[in-house]
Design an enzyme around this catalytic site. Structure first.
Site, PDB file in Angstrom:
ATOM      1  N   SER A 138       4.280  -6.219   6.741  1.00 12.81           N
ATOM      2  CA  SER A 138       2.850  -6.376   7.021  1.00 12.81           C
ATOM      3  C   SER A 138       2.501  -7.791   7.474  1.00 12.81           C
ATOM      4  O   SER A 138       2.994  -8.780   6.926  1.00 12.81           O
ATOM      5  CB  SER A 138       2.037  -6.055   5.765  1.00 12.81           C
ATOM      6  N   ARG A 139       1.603  -7.883   8.464  1.00 13.66           N
ATOM      7  CA  ARG A 139       1.117  -9.184   8.950  1.00 13.66           C
ATOM      8  C   ARG A 139      -0.117  -9.634   8.177  1.00 13.66           C
ATOM      9  O   ARG A 139      -0.629 -10.723   8.392  1.00 13.66           O
ATOM     10  CB  ARG A 139       0.755  -9.092  10.440  1.00 13.66           C
ATOM     11  N   ASP A 163     -10.822   0.140   9.477  1.00 10.92           N
ATOM     12  CA  ASP A 163     -10.020   0.328  10.700  1.00 10.92           C
ATOM     13  C   ASP A 163     -10.899   0.641  11.911  1.00 10.92           C
ATOM     14  O   ASP A 163     -10.631   0.165  13.018  1.00 10.92           O
ATOM     15  CB  ASP A 163      -8.990   1.444  10.502  1.00 10.92           C
ATOM     16  N   LYS A 176      -2.897   5.426   1.592  1.00 14.25           N
ATOM     17  CA  LYS A 176      -4.275   5.362   2.087  1.00 14.25           C
ATOM     18  C   LYS A 176      -5.153   6.555   1.677  1.00 14.25           C
ATOM     19  O   LYS A 176      -6.359   6.410   1.553  1.00 14.25           O
ATOM     20  CB  LYS A 176      -4.266   5.247   3.619  1.00 14.25           C
ATOM     21  N   ALA A 221      -4.678   6.787  12.435  1.00 11.59           N
ATOM     22  CA  ALA A 221      -5.329   5.843  13.346  1.00 11.59           C
ATOM     23  C   ALA A 221      -6.343   6.570  14.230  1.00 11.59           C
ATOM     24  O   ALA A 221      -7.427   6.049  14.510  1.00 11.59           O
ATOM     25  CB  ALA A 221      -4.277   5.134  14.203  1.00 11.59           C
ATOM     26  N   ASN A 275      -8.562   1.662   3.387  1.00  9.47           N
ATOM     27  CA  ASN A 275      -7.606   0.570   3.617  1.00  9.47           C
ATOM     28  C   ASN A 275      -7.964  -0.686   2.839  1.00  9.47           C
ATOM     29  O   ASN A 275      -7.235  -1.674   2.922  1.00  9.47           O
ATOM     30  CB  ASN A 275      -7.408   0.270   5.109  1.00  9.47           C
ATOM     31  N   GLY A 294      -3.154  -3.552  20.389  1.00  7.73           N
ATOM     32  CA  GLY A 294      -3.588  -3.214  19.035  1.00  7.73           C
ATOM     33  C   GLY A 294      -3.775  -4.392  18.087  1.00  7.73           C
ATOM     34  O   GLY A 294      -4.230  -4.208  16.955  1.00  7.73           O
TER      35      GLY A 294
HETATM   36  P1  NAP Z   1       0.369   9.071  11.843  1.00  6.59           P
HETATM   37  O1  NAP Z   1      -0.805   9.457  11.006  1.00  6.59           O
HETATM   38  O2  NAP Z   1       1.742   9.371  11.346  1.00  6.59           O
HETATM   39  O3  NAP Z   1       0.172   9.772  13.281  1.00  6.59           O
HETATM   40  C1  NAP Z   1       1.182   9.693  14.262  1.00  6.59           C
HETATM   41  C2  NAP Z   1       0.683  10.298  15.553  1.00  6.59           C
HETATM   42  O4  NAP Z   1       1.699  10.131  16.556  1.00  6.59           O
HETATM   43  C3  NAP Z   1       0.394  11.800  15.461  1.00  6.59           C
HETATM   44  O5  NAP Z   1      -0.696  12.122  16.289  1.00  6.59           O
HETATM   45  C4  NAP Z   1       1.706  12.388  16.015  1.00  6.59           C
HETATM   46  O6  NAP Z   1       1.571  13.681  16.553  1.00  6.59           O
HETATM   47  C5  NAP Z   1       2.007  11.407  17.120  1.00  6.59           C
HETATM   48  N1  NAP Z   1       3.401  11.478  17.533  1.00  6.59           N
HETATM   49  C6  NAP Z   1       4.496  11.215  16.790  1.00  6.59           C
HETATM   50  N2  NAP Z   1       5.621  11.445  17.511  1.00  6.59           N
HETATM   51  C7  NAP Z   1       5.216  11.873  18.736  1.00  6.59           C
HETATM   52  C8  NAP Z   1       5.901  12.265  19.919  1.00  6.59           C
HETATM   53  N3  NAP Z   1       7.238  12.277  19.983  1.00  6.59           N
HETATM   54  N4  NAP Z   1       5.165  12.614  20.999  1.00  6.59           N
HETATM   55  C9  NAP Z   1       3.823  12.624  20.941  1.00  6.59           C
HETATM   56  N5  NAP Z   1       3.105  12.260  19.850  1.00  6.59           N
HETATM   57  C10 NAP Z   1       3.809  11.890  18.753  1.00  6.59           C
HETATM   58  O7  NAP Z   1       0.374   7.510  12.167  1.00  6.59           O
HETATM   59  P2  NAP Z   1      -0.900   6.528  12.266  1.00  6.59           P
HETATM   60  O8  NAP Z   1      -1.114   5.903  10.941  1.00  6.59           O
HETATM   61  O9  NAP Z   1      -2.010   7.251  12.931  1.00  6.59           O
HETATM   62  O10 NAP Z   1      -0.301   5.386  13.215  1.00  6.59           O
HETATM   63  C11 NAP Z   1      -0.087   5.607  14.590  1.00  6.59           C
HETATM   64  C12 NAP Z   1       0.167   4.285  15.293  1.00  6.59           C
HETATM   65  O11 NAP Z   1      -0.980   3.458  15.157  1.00  6.59           O
HETATM   66  C13 NAP Z   1       1.325   3.487  14.709  1.00  6.59           C
HETATM   67  O12 NAP Z   1       2.080   2.962  15.757  1.00  6.59           O
HETATM   68  C14 NAP Z   1       0.654   2.391  13.924  1.00  6.59           C
HETATM   69  O13 NAP Z   1       1.437   1.207  13.889  1.00  6.59           O
HETATM   70  C15 NAP Z   1      -0.610   2.164  14.724  1.00  6.59           C
HETATM   71  N6  NAP Z   1      -1.717   1.611  13.938  1.00  6.59           N
HETATM   72  C16 NAP Z   1      -2.244   0.422  14.318  1.00  6.59           C
HETATM   73  C17 NAP Z   1      -3.293  -0.132  13.613  1.00  6.59           C
HETATM   74  C18 NAP Z   1      -3.872  -1.461  14.029  1.00  6.59           C
HETATM   75  O14 NAP Z   1      -4.550  -2.117  13.209  1.00  6.59           O
HETATM   76  N7  NAP Z   1      -3.665  -1.901  15.248  1.00  6.59           N
HETATM   77  C19 NAP Z   1      -3.845   0.552  12.517  1.00  6.59           C
HETATM   78  C20 NAP Z   1      -3.290   1.796  12.160  1.00  6.59           C
HETATM   79  C21 NAP Z   1      -2.216   2.309  12.880  1.00  6.59           C
HETATM   80  P3  NAP Z   1       1.903  14.989  15.638  1.00  6.59           P
HETATM   81  O15 NAP Z   1       0.632  15.284  14.892  1.00  6.59           O
HETATM   82  O16 NAP Z   1       2.253  16.019  16.624  1.00  6.59           O
HETATM   83  O17 NAP Z   1       3.037  14.633  14.728  1.00  6.59           O
END
Ligand code: NAP
Length: 279
Positions: free
Chosen positions: A19-20, A107, A70, A137, A91, A245
């Site tokens: 984590s950052r 978020d 979460k 997200a 969060n 992001g």
């Molecule tokens: P999550 O709840 O696990 O959701 C993952 C998403 O990615 C789902 O919609 C999933 O689709 C999709 N996915 C996974 N593999 C895939 C593939 N091969 N092809 C197409 N879609 C695919 O994760 P999350 O917490 O939402 O996080 C998602 C991203 O956001 C991460 O990279 C995370 O680091 C980033 N994030 C950034 C911040 C920020 O502050 N910048 C905050 C939160 C998250 P399915 O439903 O089909 O599995």
């Protein structure tokens, strides 16, 4: 605020080493001359029910909550803010003056302000929006865009049923479309958002043909490792404005820091540059 003069906060997750957030909050503690620390709190899933109620007794002003806690943490606090309740995830925990715990989710705030930092005249109602992904997200992004007045949000997810469920839960203006239509769903949009994990370090790039995307569309990716995902690189090369992001991560931290330490901190260029250098 806690009666303890040393301001203690941290990040609770499993794992938390990547984590950052400690970097961000400890930078601000130093910058604003606040006597305190923001620490890693590696808490295994089975221990969450003991760790969270212990926060006040240990003198914490609160903490951030990250994966995998979460959602589970919702039932462990005394009060959940309306936004966190609607997102179905938290969060941030803030220890209240009476020692009770209140949960928040910043978020969505972080996401909207990342766009505004990059483009101060950005408006959610500037045109249709396409959001890819329906995980945690996506919930924050879609809900905050709808609250900012988005008129049409096209939601597409690899597992179509999850996009449909989210559209049903959030209602208008969210419309679920099949994943196979993601290339065509870029026509006429003012904003494209990737909330999937595709393009993140260690994962393959998102499979997306940008041909239908207007050159004026803002392209945003919530991923910040790497700072420029293959999607953002492709968008930049064809002339679209892009937002990575990192701004979401930095901006979600601001209201939490204010709640714990009483100062709304600024995202300085020094902070942004030093985090970028560490990614
Ligand atoms: P999550 O709840 O696990 O959701 C993952 C998403 O990615 C789902 O919609 C999933 O689709 C999709 N996915 C996974 N593999 C895939 C593939 N091969 N092809 C197409 N879609 C695919 O994760 P999350 O917490 O939402 O996080 C998602 C991203 O956001 C991460 O990279 C995370 O680091 C980033 N994030 C950034 C911040 C920020 O502050 N910048 C905050 C939160 C998250 P399915 O439903 O089909 O599995």
């Amino acid at each position: 605020m806690s009666s303890h003069t040393f301001g203690l906060a941290g990040i609770m997750g499993w794992p938390v080493a990547h984590s950052r957030s400690p970097f961000i909050h400890n930078y601000w503690l130093k910058k604003y001359g606040i006597n305190g620390a923001y620490v890693q709190l590696p808490v295994a899933p089975g221990s969450l029910g003991i760790a969270v109620p212990g926060l006040a007794a240990l003198g914490f002003r609160g903490c951030n909550i990250t994966l995998p806690h979460k959602v589970d943490v919702l039932k462990l606090v005394d009060e959940v803010d309306v936004m966190a309740r609607r997102m179905g995830a938290m969060n941030t925990i803030v220890v209240q003056p009476d020692g009770s715990l209140k949960g928040f989710n910043n978020d969505g705030y972080g996401y909207i302000h990342s766009l505004l930092d990059a483009k101060p005249d950005w408006r959610a109602d500037a045109g249709p929006i396409t959001v890819l992904g329906a995980g945690g997200a996506a919930r924050a992004v879609v809900l905050s865009l709808a609250d900012r007045g988005a008129k049409e949000i096209r939601l597409l997810n690899r597992t179509d049923a999850k996009a449909q469920a989210l559209a049903k839960e959030f209602g208008s203006p969210v419309k679920a479309l099949p994943w196979s239509e993601r290339h065509a769903a870029l026509a006429d949009v003012a904003l494209l958002v990737n909330t999937t994990s595709q393009g993140m370090h260690g994962n393959p790039a998102l499979e997306l043909d940008l041909t239908a995307l207007p050159l004026s569309a803002l392209v945003s990716d919530v991923i910040y490792v790497p700072l420029e995902t293959p999607l953002l690189a492709a968008a930049r090369l064809r002339g679209n404005p892009t937002v990575n992001g990192l701004g979401m991560l930095l901006n979600q931290a601001r209201p939490a820091f204010e709640a714990w330490f009483g100062v709304m901190p600024e995202i300085t260029s020094e902070l942004r540059q030093s985090i970028e250098a560490s990614l």
